[in-house]
Design a protein around this motif. Structure first.
Motif: not given
Length: 395
Positions: A18-27, A33-35, A41-46, A82-84
């Motif tokens: 259920n860990f959610r990795l947040g990323v500021l920026g979707g370019g 990075l998503l690859a 299998d890290i859940y990634t939120v953009i 966590l936010l990056t």
């Protein structure tokens, strides 16, 4: 055994969980990075301002919003673990608040506050005795003009906007007074024009434990008009003593920041083989794209490893790598068309990466091509062929 099980539990909670990795920026940096997050299998939120951002349709969860708006960034960050970032122009005050409330933010907001402003960056280098070109800081352009009129500075010099410079924007070589006339009025620096042999870069990876690794020194060749990187060459064609010095300077920068994440350090190799830091990027970087094909651990996987405090991967190259930027051709704006991609795909060791941007504009980064070969000079020759073959135009 109990300690080992505890360590495994601590690491594995990122994966298929259920860990959610947040990323500021979707370019495009987020897209690459998503690859890597998908492999693990890290859940990634953009979060990105554009509904057509390259990440929008391939991340686990996409939010549209302004990266410089406090409420947007704060509310987004409250809902991740966590936010990056994939771009440094974000609202720092929101990150400060999130960090104070226990949300890990990497790179740290205190680092981003300095790096966002080129004048503060330069002062930071001075404070920590990091070699950099001489400069003067001005609150506004008129102050710079007065400085010239009073013989405090002289031409030529490099003008840099203190904030929001990106991909060659916000930088201009000023040769005479007329060059000042159309520059923005805001905060800026006037930097000594450095006669250099090469523009180099070193990417440093550093995790929370303090484990640190550097990638090989790369050489960068720039487009003379757009001031954008055209080619990145790894390994740089420089003496080992210069390469060692460049890596040592890059490590000194990362240590001074107490950095967590990936830090790209751009440098000049002067005529007498000194190393001067130009500027840094607190994220994955154009100078590391070659690593997807050429390195044992590419920069995007390494970014994930560093921000999650995982063991850092091997940064060595398996083979020489050249990166060629694909940018929009002059005179073309509109739906994109990539001419002659099929031709370069017939060449051994050539891999295109297209960023998913549907609209091309002059000098807009639309993709890149990696060329790998056992011989760096042969790879560079193929890179030239690729550059001359592929055209990014509008339909």
């Amino acid at each position: 055994m109990c300690i080992q099980q505890h360590k495994l539990t601590k690491v594995q909670h990122y994966f298929s969980s259920n860990f959610r990795l947040g990323v500021l920026g979707g370019g495009q940096l987020g897209r690459m990075l998503l690859a890597e997050t998908q492999k693990l299998d890290i859940y990634t939120v953009i979060l990105d301002a554009s509904e057509d951002a390259p990440c929008a349709r391939i991340c686990n969860e996409f939010h549209q919003g302004d990266l410089l708006d406090f409420d947007t960034v704060y509310n987004f960050g409250k809902n991740v673990d966590l936010l990056t970032i994939e771009i440094e122009n974000v609202n720092i005050e929101a990150l400060d608040k999130l960090e104070s409330e226990g949300i890990p933010v990497y790179p740290k907001p205190s680092n981003l506050r300095i790096i966002q402003n080129k004048a503060q960056q330069k002062k930071f280098y001075q404070q920590y005795n990091i070699p950099t070109a001489d400069f003067m800081h001005y609150a506004y352009l008129e102050e710079l003009k007065h400085s010239y009129q009073n013989s405090i500075i002289d031409f030529p010099f490099v003008w840099k906007s203190a904030r929001f410079g990106y991909d060659g924007n916000g930088v201009k070589v000023v040769k005479d007074y007329s060059d000042l006339e159309n520059l923005p009025e805001g905060e800026c620096i006037a930097e000594q024009l450095v006669p250099f042999k090469n523009e180099l870069a070193v990417i440093v990876a550093r995790n929370k434990k303090g484990q640190v690794k550097t990638y090989p020194v790369v050489e960068m060749e720039f487009h003379p008009e757009a001031n954008q990187v055209e080619y990145v060459i790894c390994p740089a064609r420089i003496d080992d003593t210069v390469a060692k010095k460049a890596r040592e300077v890059a490590l000194k920068v990362a240590d001074a920041f107490d950095f967590v994440g990936l830090l790209a350090v751009e440098m000049f190799q002067t005529q007498d083989d000194q190393i001067l830091v130009n500027e840094v990027a607190p994220r994955t970087h154009n100078s590391g794209h070659y690593s997807i094909e050429a390195s044992y651990t590419n920069q995007f996987e390494q970014h994930v490893r560093s921000i999650l405090d995982l063991p850092l991967g091997d940064t060595a190259s398996k083979v020489a790598g050249i990166m060629v930027n694909l940018v929009g051709a002059e005179g073309h704006t509109g739906p994109v068309l990539y001419e002659n991609i099929e031709e370069i795909m017939s060449i051994d060791g050539v891999t295109p990466h297209l960023y998913g941007k549907k609209i091309t504009k002059p000098f807009r980064k639309m993709g890149h091509v990696t060329i790998v070969h056992e011989n760096v000079d042969k790879a560079r020759a193929i890179a030239q062929q690729v550059k001359e073959t592929v055209k990014v135009i509008s339909k």
